[in-house]
Scaffold this motif. Structure first.
Motif, short mmCIF file in Angstrom:
data_model
loop_
_atom_site.label_atom_id
_atom_site.label_comp_id
_atom_site.label_asym_id
_atom_site.label_seq_id
_atom_site.Cartn_x
_atom_site.Cartn_y
_atom_site.Cartn_z
N GLU A 47 2.58 3.76 -5.41
CA GLU A 47 2.95 5.07 -5.95
C GLU A 47 4.38 5.02 -6.51
OE1 GLU A 47 0.52 8.34 -3.45
OE2 GLU A 47 2.12 7.35 -2.33
N ARG A 68 -6.52 -8.32 -8.05
CA ARG A 68 -6.07 -7.54 -6.89
C ARG A 68 -5.95 -6.07 -7.30
NH1 ARG A 68 -2.35 -10.16 -9.65
NH2 ARG A 68 -0.32 -9.23 -10.09
N TRP A 69 -5.96 -5.22 -6.29
CA TRP A 69 -5.77 -3.79 -6.54
C TRP A 69 -4.29 -3.46 -6.60
CZ3 TRP A 69 -9.08 0.02 -7.84
CH2 TRP A 69 -10.44 -0.27 -7.75
N MET A 70 -3.96 -2.61 -7.55
CA MET A 70 -2.60 -2.08 -7.65
C MET A 70 -2.68 -0.60 -7.27
SD MET A 70 -1.07 -4.77 -8.64
CE MET A 70 0.44 -4.72 -9.60
N VAL A 71 -1.98 -0.23 -6.21
CA VAL A 71 -2.06 1.16 -5.74
C VAL A 71 -0.68 1.79 -5.54
CG1 VAL A 71 -4.27 0.75 -4.59
CG2 VAL A 71 -2.15 0.45 -3.30
N VAL A 88 0.84 -1.20 0.00
CA VAL A 88 0.00 0.00 0.00
C VAL A 88 0.88 1.25 0.00
CG1 VAL A 88 -2.08 -1.01 1.00
CG2 VAL A 88 -0.25 -0.25 2.51
N SER A 89 2.14 1.05 -0.36
CA SER A 89 3.00 2.23 -0.47
C SER A 89 3.69 2.24 -1.83
CB SER A 89 4.01 2.27 0.69
OG SER A 89 4.79 1.09 0.74
N GLU A 128 -3.03 5.74 -11.07
CA GLU A 128 -4.25 5.72 -10.27
C GLU A 128 -4.39 4.32 -9.65
OE1 GLU A 128 -6.71 8.13 -9.79
OE2 GLU A 128 -5.03 9.35 -10.52
N PRO A 129 -5.17 4.18 -8.56
CA PRO A 129 -5.51 2.82 -8.12
C PRO A 129 -6.16 2.06 -9.27
CG PRO A 129 -6.16 4.41 -6.47
CD PRO A 129 -5.72 5.20 -7.67
N HIS A 130 -5.72 0.85 -9.47
CA HIS A 130 -6.17 0.10 -10.65
C HIS A 130 -6.43 -1.34 -10.23
CE1 HIS A 130 -6.15 -1.76 -14.58
NE2 HIS A 130 -5.08 -2.48 -14.25
N LYS A 131 -7.57 -1.87 -10.63
CA LYS A 131 -7.87 -3.27 -10.27
C LYS A 131 -7.43 -4.17 -11.42
CE LYS A 131 -10.30 -6.53 -7.85
NZ LYS A 131 -11.72 -6.81 -7.71
N ARG A 164 4.80 -1.09 -11.81
CA ARG A 164 3.88 -2.00 -11.12
C ARG A 164 3.93 -3.47 -11.56
NH1 ARG A 164 -1.64 1.61 -10.44
NH2 ARG A 164 -0.93 2.90 -8.68
#
Ligand SMILES: O=C(O)Cc1cc(O)ccc1O
Ligand SMILES: [Fe+2]
Length: 428
Positions: free
Chosen positions: A319, A314-317, A281-282, A381-384, A323
């Protein structure tokens, strides 16, 4: 279909009331004239925490059979380690899905070995196979004495009948059949998938370390069958895979005659959608070990005989992060398959559901040029990542390729090309 839940639980189940002895394993006269039989997948003396054994109460003892015959005509494309393949090949490999078989082909004869490592006789390593079949096993059961079978269906539900009961295993689920359990596979039509035949230590849940007491594959989501039997006198063939060769023996009854059982070694299934996926999450792409569903340890702590790892939705967030999987060279060897969707490191195409890839020890791989460019230019951006399920069998030993896998028409001779066209860095 009924199931009992929990990984390595001490289950107790009876298909007929009173069939399971109470308070002892081997009474002088088990109920109804059943025979008590201990089934062990760890040594008697294995420490309690890792000890696996079950007690089966069956209509006839397994021992009651005649001579086994070596059956050269069975499972001709199902090979074992060490593979007789000349030199080990460091090249990265990729394959299209297997073709549908011609005529009626069942799970045993539909198995094609791609690669293997370790040594079946040393109880180390694994065989990696893809199956493509369209016929059910009729009055025929399979006993793989060489290892534990981790089955990953990709197309078609597998209906498993085992000595411990029945399991339905659709794509998105996995099944684990302990070494030596007799089972039969029924299919509804064309069916395909992947198998790790684990010659080594049985699969277990990975430790969670700082993750804590919960997460990844939770024990209660594993489902074991309830006792189920058939009282059927018929001509029945048991195929045994033993030290890389197939043997058959004919019985005058179905071996699925276990009326009750108890214990902690049992076939099970697991819905991969239940996997509690952990991620950053970072920033930075974590090592894929956070996606380990099951692990078969080797003698070197933390260095698996085989890790079964998945890449679920899964979510990719992250920063300021590249990714997709980074470029890497790994001391471990990686065999990958795709159940459905697209894999985020191979968006340039070529890695199709039902296909496979192999990146052996220390050989550079990572996202293809298309995925790399896309990831470097992406708006973070957050991306699923959705509608996808890839997996990896990761092992400490390099895989040796089966010659037949090199010769498959679906082997992509141009795989290296997916890593071409990277612009050179420009230094100041
Ligand atoms: O090579 C692969 O695609 C598998 C893989 C995925 C990942 O996220 C990090 C490392 C790795 O080997
Ligand atoms: Fe990798």
């Amino acid at each position: 279909m009924d199931y009992q839940t929990g990984f390595l639980n001490h289950f107790a189940t009876e298909a007929v009331d009173g069939a399971l002895p109470v308070g002892r394993n081997s009474p002088q006269k088990p109920a109804f004239g059943l025979y008590a039989e201990q089934f062990s997948t760890t040594a008697f003396t294995t420490p309690r925490v890792e000890n696996r054994r079950s007690w089966l109460y069956r209509m006839r003892p397994t021992a009651a059979h005649g001579k086994m015959r070596k059956a050269e005509e069975v499972g001709t494309r199902w090979l074992s380690s060490p593979l007789d393949c000349g030199i080990a090949d460091p090249n990265r490999m990729r394959w299209d899905p297997l073709a549908q078989p011609d005529g009626d082909v069942d799970f045993i004869d539909g198995m094609t070995t791609y690669c293997a490592n370790g040594d079946v006789a040393a109880c180390d390593g694994l065989g990696v196979h893809l199956y493509s079949c369209n016929a059910s096993m009729k009055d025929r059961a399979l006993q793989v004495s060489d290892g534990e079978m981790l089955i990953v269906p990709q197309q078609g539900t597998l209906h498993l009948t085992t000595e411990f009961g029945r399991l339905d295993v659709p794509p998105g689920h996995i099944a684990v059949i302990p070494r030596g359990v007799r089972f039969a596979v029924a299919v509804d039509g064309p069916s395909a998938g992947y198998v790790a035949e684990n010659y080594g230590e049985p699969f277990r849940l990975p430790d969670l370390g700082p993750i804590g007491a919960n997460g990844l594959a939770n024990p209660r989501d594993f489902e074991a069958p309830v006792a189920w039997y058939e009282d059927r006198d018929c001509t029945f063939t048991v195929v045994q895979k033993y030290q890389g060769h197939f043997w058959t023996v004919t019985l005058d009854h179905s071996p699925f005659d276990v009326v009750a059982w108890h214990g902690n070694t049992t076939p099970c299934r697991y819905d991969l959608a239940r996997f509690n996926t952990i991620g950053t999450v970072s920033f930075d792409h974590p090592d894929p070990s956070i996606f380990t569903v099951l692990t078969s340890p080797s003698a070197i702590h933390g260095t698996a005989n085989c890790d079964f790892v998945i890449f679920p939705p899964r979510w990719m967030v992250a920063e300021d992060t590249f990714r997709p999987p980074w470029f890497h060279r790994n001391v471990m060897s990686e065999f990958m398959g795709l159940v459905h969707g697209e894999y985020d490191a191979k968006e340039g195409g070529g890695f199709a559901p039902g296909g496979a890839s192999l990146h052996n020890q220390m050989n550079g791989h990572g996202p293809d040029a298309h995925s790399t460019q896309k990831a470097m230019e992406a708006d973070l951006e957050p991306h699923k990542i959705d509608d996808t399920l890839a997996f990896m069998f990761e092992s400490r030993w390099p895989f040796r390729l089966a010659r037949q896998a090199c010769e498959l028409p679906g082997r992509q001779s141009d795989y290296d090309d997916c890593w071409t066209g990277f612009p050179k860095a420009e230094l100041p």
